[in-house]
Design a protein around this motif. Structure first.
Motif, PDB file in Angstrom:
ATOM      1  N   THR A 186       0.819  -1.219   0.000  1.00 15.62           N
ATOM      2  CA  THR A 186       0.000   0.000   0.000  1.00 15.62           C
ATOM      3  C   THR A 186       0.849   1.264   0.000  1.00 15.62           C
ATOM      4  O   THR A 186       0.315   2.368   0.167  1.00 15.62           O
ATOM      5  CB  THR A 186      -0.927   0.014   1.235  1.00 15.62           C
ATOM      6  N   GLY A 187       2.162   1.113  -0.150  1.00 13.60           N
ATOM      7  CA  GLY A 187       3.041   2.269  -0.138  1.00 13.60           C
ATOM      8  C   GLY A 187       3.405   2.679   1.276  1.00 13.60           C
ATOM      9  O   GLY A 187       2.829   2.205   2.261  1.00 13.60           O
ATOM     10  N   LEU A 188       4.364   3.570   1.383  1.00  8.93           N
ATOM     11  CA  LEU A 188       4.854   3.988   2.695  1.00  8.93           C
ATOM     12  C   LEU A 188       3.747   4.659   3.511  1.00  8.93           C
ATOM     13  O   LEU A 188       3.552   4.344   4.684  1.00  8.93           O
ATOM     14  CB  LEU A 188       6.033   4.947   2.510  1.00  8.93           C
ATOM     15  N   ARG A 189       3.005   5.552   2.895  1.00  9.54           N
ATOM     16  CA  ARG A 189       1.947   6.257   3.619  1.00  9.54           C
ATOM     17  C   ARG A 189       0.814   5.307   3.984  1.00  9.54           C
ATOM     18  O   ARG A 189       0.213   5.415   5.057  1.00  9.54           O
ATOM     19  CB  ARG A 189       1.425   7.408   2.772  1.00  9.54           C
ATOM     20  N   GLY A 190       0.547   4.355   3.093  1.00  5.96           N
ATOM     21  CA  GLY A 190      -0.542   3.415   3.341  1.00  5.96           C
ATOM     22  C   GLY A 190      -0.289   2.501   4.530  1.00  5.96           C
ATOM     23  O   GLY A 190      -1.238   1.986   5.136  1.00  5.96           O
ATOM     24  N   GLN A 191       0.973   2.282   4.883  1.00  6.96           N
ATOM     25  CA  GLN A 191       1.303   1.437   6.031  1.00  6.96           C
ATOM     26  C   GLN A 191       0.783   2.022   7.340  1.00  6.96           C
ATOM     27  O   GLN A 191       0.536   1.298   8.300  1.00  6.96           O
ATOM     28  CB  GLN A 191       2.825   1.254   6.136  1.00  6.96           C
ATOM     29  N   PHE A 192       0.628   3.342   7.386  1.00  5.99           N
ATOM     30  CA  PHE A 192       0.215   4.023   8.620  1.00  5.99           C
ATOM     31  C   PHE A 192      -1.248   4.450   8.597  1.00  5.99           C
ATOM     32  O   PHE A 192      -1.741   4.995   9.575  1.00  5.99           O
ATOM     33  CB  PHE A 192       1.091   5.260   8.855  1.00  5.99           C
ATOM     34  N   ARG A 193      -1.945   4.196   7.489  1.00  6.77           N
ATOM     35  CA  ARG A 193      -3.308   4.704   7.341  1.00  6.77           C
ATOM     36  C   ARG A 193      -4.258   4.125   8.390  1.00  6.77           C
ATOM     37  O   ARG A 193      -5.207   4.781   8.811  1.00  6.77           O
ATOM     38  CB  ARG A 193      -3.807   4.398   5.922  1.00  6.77           C
ATOM     39  N   PHE A 194      -4.011   2.889   8.802  1.00  4.16           N
ATOM     40  CA  PHE A 194      -4.924   2.253   9.766  1.00  4.16           C
ATOM     41  C   PHE A 194      -4.952   2.992  11.103  1.00  4.16           C
ATOM     42  O   PHE A 194      -5.908   2.868  11.878  1.00  4.16           O
ATOM     43  CB  PHE A 194      -4.524   0.787   9.986  1.00  4.16           C
ATOM     44  N   LEU A 195      -3.911   3.783  11.386  1.00  2.00           N
ATOM     45  CA  LEU A 195      -3.839   4.506  12.666  1.00  2.00           C
ATOM     46  C   LEU A 195      -4.819   5.675  12.741  1.00  2.00           C
ATOM     47  O   LEU A 195      -4.983   6.280  13.808  1.00  2.00           O
ATOM     48  CB  LEU A 195      -2.413   5.004  12.903  1.00  2.00           C
ATOM     49  N   LYS A 196      -5.498   5.980  11.634  1.00  4.12           N
ATOM     50  CA  LYS A 196      -6.521   7.028  11.657  1.00  4.12           C
ATOM     51  C   LYS A 196      -7.788   6.562  12.362  1.00  4.12           C
ATOM     52  O   LYS A 196      -8.612   7.376  12.776  1.00  4.12           O
ATOM     53  CB  LYS A 196      -6.858   7.466  10.228  1.00  4.12           C
ATOM     54  N   SER A 197      -7.948   5.259  12.485  1.00  2.00           N
ATOM     55  CA  SER A 197      -9.125   4.697  13.149  1.00  2.00           C
ATOM     56  C   SER A 197      -8.875   4.563  14.649  1.00  2.00           C
ATOM     57  O   SER A 197      -7.752   4.253  15.066  1.00  2.00           O
ATOM     58  CB  SER A 197      -9.450   3.328  12.546  1.00  2.00           C
ATOM     59  N   PRO A 198      -9.899   4.752  15.486  1.00  2.00           N
ATOM     60  CA  PRO A 198      -9.714   4.564  16.934  1.00  2.00           C
ATOM     61  C   PRO A 198      -9.493   3.114  17.340  1.00  2.00           C
ATOM     62  O   PRO A 198      -8.932   2.851  18.413  1.00  2.00           O
ATOM     63  CB  PRO A 198     -11.035   5.089  17.532  1.00  2.00           C
ATOM     64  N   ALA A 199      -9.919   2.161  16.496  1.00  2.00           N
ATOM     65  CA  ALA A 199      -9.881   0.745  16.879  1.00  2.00           C
ATOM     66  C   ALA A 199      -8.485   0.265  17.269  1.00  2.00           C
ATOM     67  O   ALA A 199      -8.311  -0.307  18.359  1.00  2.00           O
ATOM     68  CB  ALA A 199     -10.455  -0.117  15.758  1.00  2.00           C
ATOM     69  N   PRO A 200      -7.453   0.438  16.428  1.00  2.00           N
ATOM     70  CA  PRO A 200      -6.126  -0.045  16.826  1.00  2.00           C
ATOM     71  C   PRO A 200      -5.583   0.668  18.062  1.00  2.00           C
ATOM     72  O   PRO A 200      -4.852   0.066  18.860  1.00  2.00           O
ATOM     73  CB  PRO A 200      -5.251   0.220  15.598  1.00  2.00           C
ATOM     74  N   TRP A 201      -5.945   1.938  18.244  1.00  2.00           N
ATOM     75  CA  TRP A 201      -5.473   2.670  19.419  1.00  2.00           C
ATOM     76  C   TRP A 201      -6.084   2.107  20.701  1.00  2.00           C
ATOM     77  O   TRP A 201      -5.435   2.077  21.754  1.00  2.00           O
ATOM     78  CB  TRP A 201      -5.787   4.160  19.287  1.00  2.00           C
ATOM     79  N   LEU A 202      -7.328   1.675  20.633  1.00  2.00           N
ATOM     80  CA  LEU A 202      -7.958   1.037  21.793  1.00  2.00           C
ATOM     81  C   LEU A 202      -7.228  -0.252  22.156  1.00  2.00           C
ATOM     82  O   LEU A 202      -6.972  -0.528  23.339  1.00  2.00           O
ATOM     83  CB  LEU A 202      -9.431   0.736  21.497  1.00  2.00           C
ATOM     84  N   ILE A 203      -6.860  -1.039  21.145  1.00  2.00           N
ATOM     85  CA  ILE A 203      -6.169  -2.306  21.400  1.00  2.00           C
ATOM     86  C   ILE A 203      -4.768  -2.057  21.934  1.00  2.00           C
ATOM     87  O   ILE A 203      -4.328  -2.690  22.907  1.00  2.00           O
ATOM     88  CB  ILE A 203      -6.108  -3.150  20.104  1.00  2.00           C
ATOM     89  N   LEU A 204      -4.055  -1.113  21.309  1.00  2.00           N
ATOM     90  CA  LEU A 204      -2.692  -0.814  21.759  1.00  2.00           C
ATOM     91  C   LEU A 204      -2.692  -0.214  23.168  1.00  2.00           C
ATOM     92  O   LEU A 204      -1.834  -0.538  23.995  1.00  2.00           O
ATOM     93  CB  LEU A 204      -2.018   0.141  20.775  1.00  2.00           C
ATOM     94  N   GLY A 205      -3.659   0.665  23.438  1.00  2.00           N
ATOM     95  CA  GLY A 205      -3.763   1.238  24.778  1.00  2.00           C
ATOM     96  C   GLY A 205      -4.051   0.176  25.818  1.00  2.00           C
ATOM     97  O   GLY A 205      -3.479   0.182  26.914  1.00  2.00           O
ATOM     98  N   ALA A 206      -4.932  -0.773  25.475  1.00  2.00           N
ATOM     99  CA  ALA A 206      -5.246  -1.867  26.395  1.00  2.00           C
ATOM    100  C   ALA A 206      -4.026  -2.752  26.624  1.00  2.00           C
ATOM    101  O   ALA A 206      -3.788  -3.220  27.747  1.00  2.00           O
ATOM    102  CB  ALA A 206      -6.402  -2.697  25.834  1.00  2.00           C
ATOM    103  N   THR A 207      -3.244  -2.984  25.571  1.00  2.00           N
ATOM    104  CA  THR A 207      -2.033  -3.793  25.703  1.00  2.00           C
ATOM    105  C   THR A 207      -1.028  -3.128  26.623  1.00  2.00           C
ATOM    106  O   THR A 207      -0.478  -3.741  27.537  1.00  2.00           O
ATOM    107  CB  THR A 207      -1.395  -4.040  24.325  1.00  2.00           C
ATOM    108  N   LEU A 208      -0.780  -1.839  26.384  1.00  2.00           N
ATOM    109  CA  LEU A 208       0.190  -1.100  27.188  1.00  2.00           C
ATOM    110  C   LEU A 208      -0.231  -1.043  28.655  1.00  2.00           C
ATOM    111  O   LEU A 208       0.552  -1.361  29.558  1.00  2.00           O
ATOM    112  CB  LEU A 208       0.359   0.308  26.613  1.00  2.00           C
ATOM    113  N   LEU A 209      -1.476  -0.646  28.905  1.00  2.72           N
ATOM    114  CA  LEU A 209      -1.933  -0.487  30.287  1.00  2.72           C
ATOM    115  C   LEU A 209      -2.128  -1.830  30.982  1.00  2.72           C
ATOM    116  O   LEU A 209      -1.810  -1.976  32.164  1.00  2.72           O
ATOM    117  CB  LEU A 209      -3.236   0.317  30.308  1.00  2.72           C
TER     118      LEU A 209
END
Length: 383
Positions: A186-209
């Motif tokens: 998906t190209g360099l920019r496309g690799q980070f596009r999923f981070l625009k959604s709250p869903a992965p941030w919820l999972i990563l936040g839950a993992t960290l905490l």
């Protein structure tokens, strides 16, 4: 069990020993290199820093075949551990530990994708849990073995064996892991596009905490067992084996249950279980048998959330699956570091060894809330 998943688990076994054995051999390393134990503790931080740096570098390898990426990462693991075994001084050892950590998160990310691709229909989470099982086996057998080798012969032999184990990983990976379909570029920019959604941030936040809460307690579990629960020091190795057994059972159960009930639901339940167990540890750690049971419950929960979180990040990071899956390990290691720090604060204030569990409980609770939020907002609609 597919042989390809066993080959992938061989890799997480080597990474698990390399990461966790340092906790058991730290005094031996410090004495041999002529440094303080506090300074030697930076060798643990160097590994964690390597994990955080290495995972995002996967975007540079996005066009290569997944099998060959895995084999390259195993080669880096071998290099780092052999350099650690031959380190003449603290400076070289610090660099070697950083190199050893570089492939960790990246390996988990790529191996999770390969495992899910190779899984039978409806058994993706279980396949990922089998891949992660190497990490739990490392805590069950590998770390006690490495600690014993360090005490009886030399800590250098422990890292040398991990480096040599890489040869076995490469052989069986070459023999048993098939070529799988490449991910779309998906190209360099496309690799980070999923981070625009709250869903992965919820999972990563839950993992960290969630991991932060668990490691606030687990970082100081040995003095808790000896000073509060009243176990003699000679029993600690056996108790750590029991903790490792909890990890094995929790990991495999988490993977199987996720395929049956959905990963988000299982992860939220396991995280909630950890929160309750930490509170019980604070109040009842002086009861020896209950302290051990609660310890095993916590370590089971720690790895019961691992495969669901890996699978969820893959599913909710379209276009950047490798980066998404690897980022779980970054959050995991940051959580370890934060947890160890905040868990030590009450001890520095002169409080008892049961207080780190109390400090960790709110972290685990917020991690549970994030997973419940994720399940209700994203996953329940799809069930």
């Amino acid at each position: 069990m597919k042989k390809s998943l066993i080959a992938l688990a061989f890799g997480t076994l080597g990474l698990g020993i390399a990461e966790f054995v340092m906790m058991g051999i730290l005094p031996d390393v410090a004495r041999d290199l002529g440094i303080s134990i506090a300074t030697a503790g930076h060798l643990i931080s160097a590994y964690a820093l390597g994990v955080c740096v290495g995972a995002p570098m996967l975007i540079l390898a996005r066009r290569y075949q997944l099998k060959y990426i895995l084999m390259f990462l195993v080669g880096v693991m071998m290099l780092g551990n052999i350099c650690a075994a031959l380190s003449p001084n603290y400076g070289v050892m610090l660099v070697a530990r950083f190199i050893s950590g570089l492939p960790h998160g990246a390996y988990f990310g790529v191996a999770s994708i390969v495992a899910e691709k190779l899984a039978d229909k409806g058994r993706g989470s279980e396949a990922v849990s089998i891949m992660i099982a190497g990490m739990t086996i490392a805590n069950l057998f590998g770390v006690p073995l490495g600690t014993a080798l360090s005490a009886s012969i030399s800590w250098r032999l422990t890292f040398l064996l991990v480096g040599c184990w890489g040869v076995i990983i490469l052989y069986y990976m070459w023999r048993w892991v098939p070529r799988v379909e490449n991910l779309p570029d998906t190209g360099l920019r496309g690799q980070f596009r999923f981070l625009k959604s709250p869903a992965p941030w919820l999972i990563l936040g839950a993992t960290l905490l969630g991991n932060g809460g668990t490691f606030a307690w687990y970082s100081y579990v040995t003095p808790l067992l000896t000073n509060i629960a009243g176990f003699p020091a000679r029993m600690i190795t056996f108790l750590m084996v029991l903790a490792g057994l909890g990890m094995v059972v929790g990991n495999l159960a988490g993977g199987r249950l996720s395929d049956r009930f959905s990963p988000g639901r299982v992860a939220a339940f396991a995280q909630g279980m950890i929160c309750v167990a930490l509170l019980f540890i604070f109040f009842f750690a002086h009861i020896s048998w209950l302290a051990v049971g609660l310890m095993c419950l916590c370590t089971a929960g720690l790895f019961a959330v691992s495969s669901p979180q890996q699978v969820l990040l893959i599913r909710y990071s379209k276009g950047g699956e490798m980066l998404g899956a690897a980022s779980v390990q970054v959050a995991f290691n940051l959580g370890n570091a934060i947890g160890a720090y905040v868990g030590g604060l009450p001890l520095q204030a002169g409080m008892s060894y049961s207080y780190p569990a109390l400090v960790g409980a709110p972290f685990a609770f917020v991690g549970c809330l994030l997973l419940v939020t994720f399940f209700r907002k994203y996953e329940r609609r799809a069930i």
